[in-house]
Design a protein around this motif. Structure first.
Motif, mmCIF file in Angstrom:
data_model
loop_
_atom_site.group_PDB
_atom_site.id
_atom_site.type_symbol
_atom_site.label_atom_id
_atom_site.label_comp_id
_atom_site.label_asym_id
_atom_site.label_seq_id
_atom_site.Cartn_x
_atom_site.Cartn_y
_atom_site.Cartn_z
ATOM 1 N N LEU A 18 27.057 31.601 51.715
ATOM 2 C CA LEU A 18 28.206 32.007 50.883
ATOM 3 C C LEU A 18 28.803 30.800 50.161
ATOM 4 O O LEU A 18 29.130 29.791 50.800
ATOM 5 C CB LEU A 18 29.280 32.631 51.785
ATOM 6 C CG LEU A 18 30.562 33.032 51.061
ATOM 7 C CD1 LEU A 18 30.449 34.455 50.546
ATOM 8 C CD2 LEU A 18 31.757 32.899 51.973
ATOM 9 N N ALA A 20 31.863 29.531 48.685
ATOM 10 C CA ALA A 20 33.295 29.870 48.641
ATOM 11 C C ALA A 20 33.998 29.159 47.484
ATOM 12 O O ALA A 20 34.970 29.665 46.925
ATOM 13 C CB ALA A 20 33.952 29.517 49.962
ATOM 14 N N PRO A 39 41.722 37.240 43.388
ATOM 15 C CA PRO A 39 41.690 38.347 44.352
ATOM 16 C C PRO A 39 41.411 37.846 45.763
ATOM 17 O O PRO A 39 41.014 36.679 45.942
ATOM 18 C CB PRO A 39 40.518 39.215 43.861
ATOM 19 C CG PRO A 39 40.105 38.678 42.551
ATOM 20 C CD PRO A 39 40.651 37.304 42.396
ATOM 21 N N LYS A 44 40.828 30.614 47.358
ATOM 22 C CA LYS A 44 42.072 29.861 47.187
ATOM 23 C C LYS A 44 42.402 29.015 48.428
ATOM 24 O O LYS A 44 42.639 27.810 48.334
ATOM 25 C CB LYS A 44 43.238 30.826 46.876
ATOM 26 C CG LYS A 44 42.996 31.695 45.657
ATOM 27 C CD LYS A 44 44.130 32.682 45.398
ATOM 28 C CE LYS A 44 44.405 33.677 46.488
ATOM 29 N NZ LYS A 44 43.325 34.670 46.717
ATOM 30 N N THR A 45 42.422 29.681 49.593
ATOM 31 C CA THR A 45 42.749 28.927 50.815
ATOM 32 C C THR A 45 41.654 27.918 51.130
ATOM 33 O O THR A 45 41.936 26.816 51.624
ATOM 34 C CB THR A 45 42.972 29.892 52.002
ATOM 35 O OG1 THR A 45 44.054 30.762 51.669
ATOM 36 C CG2 THR A 45 43.322 29.149 53.280
ATOM 37 N N THR A 46 40.408 28.282 50.818
ATOM 38 C CA THR A 46 39.315 27.325 51.024
ATOM 39 C C THR A 46 39.596 26.053 50.220
ATOM 40 O O THR A 46 39.383 24.940 50.715
ATOM 41 C CB THR A 46 37.970 27.954 50.584
ATOM 42 O OG1 THR A 46 37.729 29.091 51.403
ATOM 43 C CG2 THR A 46 36.826 26.971 50.715
ATOM 44 N N TYR A 55 38.020 21.358 55.705
ATOM 45 C CA TYR A 55 36.630 21.701 55.403
ATOM 46 C C TYR A 55 36.003 20.544 54.637
ATOM 47 O O TYR A 55 36.663 19.938 53.782
ATOM 48 C CB TYR A 55 36.551 22.953 54.524
ATOM 49 C CG TYR A 55 36.978 24.247 55.162
ATOM 50 C CD1 TYR A 55 37.108 24.392 56.546
ATOM 51 C CD2 TYR A 55 37.249 25.364 54.367
ATOM 52 C CE1 TYR A 55 37.498 25.603 57.101
ATOM 53 C CE2 TYR A 55 37.634 26.571 54.917
ATOM 54 C CZ TYR A 55 37.762 26.687 56.281
ATOM 55 O OH TYR A 55 38.152 27.882 56.828
HETATM 56 N N1 LIG Z 1 35.606 29.149 58.013
HETATM 57 C C1 LIG Z 1 34.925 30.033 57.288
HETATM 58 N N2 LIG Z 1 33.698 30.439 57.659
HETATM 59 C C2 LIG Z 1 32.992 31.335 56.930
HETATM 60 N N3 LIG Z 1 33.434 31.875 55.780
HETATM 61 C C3 LIG Z 1 34.660 31.511 55.357
HETATM 62 C C4 LIG Z 1 35.462 30.569 56.087
HETATM 63 N N4 LIG Z 1 36.640 30.400 55.413
HETATM 64 C C5 LIG Z 1 36.564 31.183 54.333
HETATM 65 N N5 LIG Z 1 35.387 31.848 54.300
HETATM 66 C C6 LIG Z 1 34.939 32.787 53.259
HETATM 67 O O1 LIG Z 1 35.100 32.136 52.010
HETATM 68 C C7 LIG Z 1 35.543 33.072 51.030
HETATM 69 C C8 LIG Z 1 36.844 32.579 50.431
HETATM 70 O O2 LIG Z 1 37.855 32.747 51.423
HETATM 71 P P1 LIG Z 1 39.355 32.262 51.201
HETATM 72 O O3 LIG Z 1 40.078 32.450 52.483
HETATM 73 O O4 LIG Z 1 39.349 30.910 50.612
HETATM 74 O O5 LIG Z 1 39.856 33.299 50.111
HETATM 75 P P2 LIG Z 1 41.331 33.487 49.513
HETATM 76 O O6 LIG Z 1 41.182 33.531 48.035
HETATM 77 O O7 LIG Z 1 42.251 32.495 50.082
HETATM 78 O O8 LIG Z 1 41.670 34.956 50.047
HETATM 79 P P3 LIG Z 1 43.089 35.623 50.471
HETATM 80 O O9 LIG Z 1 43.843 35.833 49.203
HETATM 81 O O10 LIG Z 1 42.669 36.900 51.104
HETATM 82 O O11 LIG Z 1 43.763 34.686 51.429
HETATM 83 C C9 LIG Z 1 35.653 34.423 51.727
HETATM 84 O O12 LIG Z 1 34.458 35.146 51.492
HETATM 85 C C10 LIG Z 1 35.806 34.050 53.184
HETATM 86 O O13 LIG Z 1 35.304 35.053 54.036
#
Ligand SMILES: Nc1ncnc2c1ncn2[C@@H]1O[C@H](COP(=O)(O)OP(=O)(O)OP(=O)(O)O)[C@@H](O)[C@H]1O
Length: 259
Positions: A18, A20, A39, A44-46, A55
């Motif tokens: 994946l 991210a 969405p 974003k959090t990544t 990370y």
């Molecule tokens: N530690 C991890 N291990 C595996 N996959 C991860 C991990 N952290 C995030 N992901 C995946 O990376 C992608 C991005 O996740 P992220 O949490 O950054 O999204 P986001 O935009 O912050 O979402 P939200 O608005 O729901 O908080 C997602 O598919 C999530 O499942």
């Protein structure tokens, strides 16, 4: 060099197969408030986890002013002047407000066995100075918190818990603050009040830059000067709030409308 511009270039973060974050680039200049949108699951959090060293990205570059922060440890990144808040409350609710703030400042206060044994006076002086700074900062957010510094964090309502978390992040005098969905668990009105506190704080510290992840679009509209939109780890749009909400790709990502 005093300039603390965050420059992230082509940052890629993978979890197995994946992707991210996919060659994501973002620049944040001193004093800016940037809204980071996208969405659920768009990365974003990544991005926050990568910038703060939780990370380790596969490739790219991350600089903050003249410092190279790519794949550095979270403590080094924090020392460089980057602090964050989390989506979920990360306070230790049974501990006092002061203890929670102290935990956040542990690497700035005297520590280690030698200092504990032989530097007690100096340690007590720095804790007293820290207490003064903590009280002043809490009073800027809400005098009520400053008056109850030694009460358990769990005895405060949600908005004050968020304020305490912000104080913990701000006590290190960061130059960049990453706010991960401050509205989580709060009412619309509480979110607005909290963001007013943050923008009020920033007016007095105009060099502080902020990246804000937030699903409440009215909050983004009110506080951010520029917005960046992610989808599936890629930047799909950047510009003013008006520009991004009118963008066909953004509308498609959020609403499934045809681009
Ligand atoms: N530690 C991890 N291990 C595996 N996959 C991860 C991990 N952290 C995030 N992901 C995946 O990376 C992608 C991005 O996740 P992220 O949490 O950054 O999204 P986001 O935009 O912050 O979402 P939200 O608005 O729901 O908080 C997602 O598919 C999530 O499942």
């Amino acid at each position: 060099m005093n300039d603390r511009t965050l420059v992230c270039s082509d940052v890629t973060m993978r979890f197995g197969g994946l992707v991210a974050l996919d060659a994501f680039s973002l620049e944040v200049r001193p004093g800016e408030v940037v809204g980071l949108l996208g969405p659920n699951g768009s990365g974003k959090t990544t991005f926050f986890n990568v910038v703060t060293g939780l990370y380790k990205p596969a490739s790219g570059a991350i600089r903050f002013g003249d410092q190279d922060l790519f794949r550095k440890a979270p403590s080094e990144i924090n020392h460089a002047g980057i602090a964050r808040s989390f989506q979920r409350c990360r306070l230790m609710l049974e501990l006092s407000v002061f203890d929670n703030l102290l935990v956040g400042a542990h690497n700035r206060l005297p520590n280690g066995l030698f200092r504990t044994l032989f530097g007690r006076k100096a340690a007590l002086r720095s804790i007293a100075a820290f207490m003064g700074a903590a009280r002043d900062l809490c009073a800027r957010f809400n005098p009520h918190i400053a008056d109850r510094l030694f009460e358990p964090a769990g005895s405060f309502n949600m908005i004050d818990r968020r304020r305490i978390e912000l104080c913990r992040a701000l006590l290190g005098e960061p130059r960049l603050l990453l706010l991960d969905e401050p509205s989580a668990g709060m009412t619309h009105d509480e979110t607005f009040r909290l963001m007013d506190d943050v923008t009020g704080f920033q007016r007095e510290s105009p060099e502080l830059s902020i990246v804000l992840i937030e699903h409440e679009m009215q909050v983004i509209e009110r506080v951010s000067q520029r917005c960046v939109v992610l989808n599936f780890g890629k930047k799909i749009c950047e510009g003013s709030y008006r520009t991004v909400v009118a963008d066909p790709q953004v509308r498609k990502a959020y609403l499934g409308e045809d681009a």
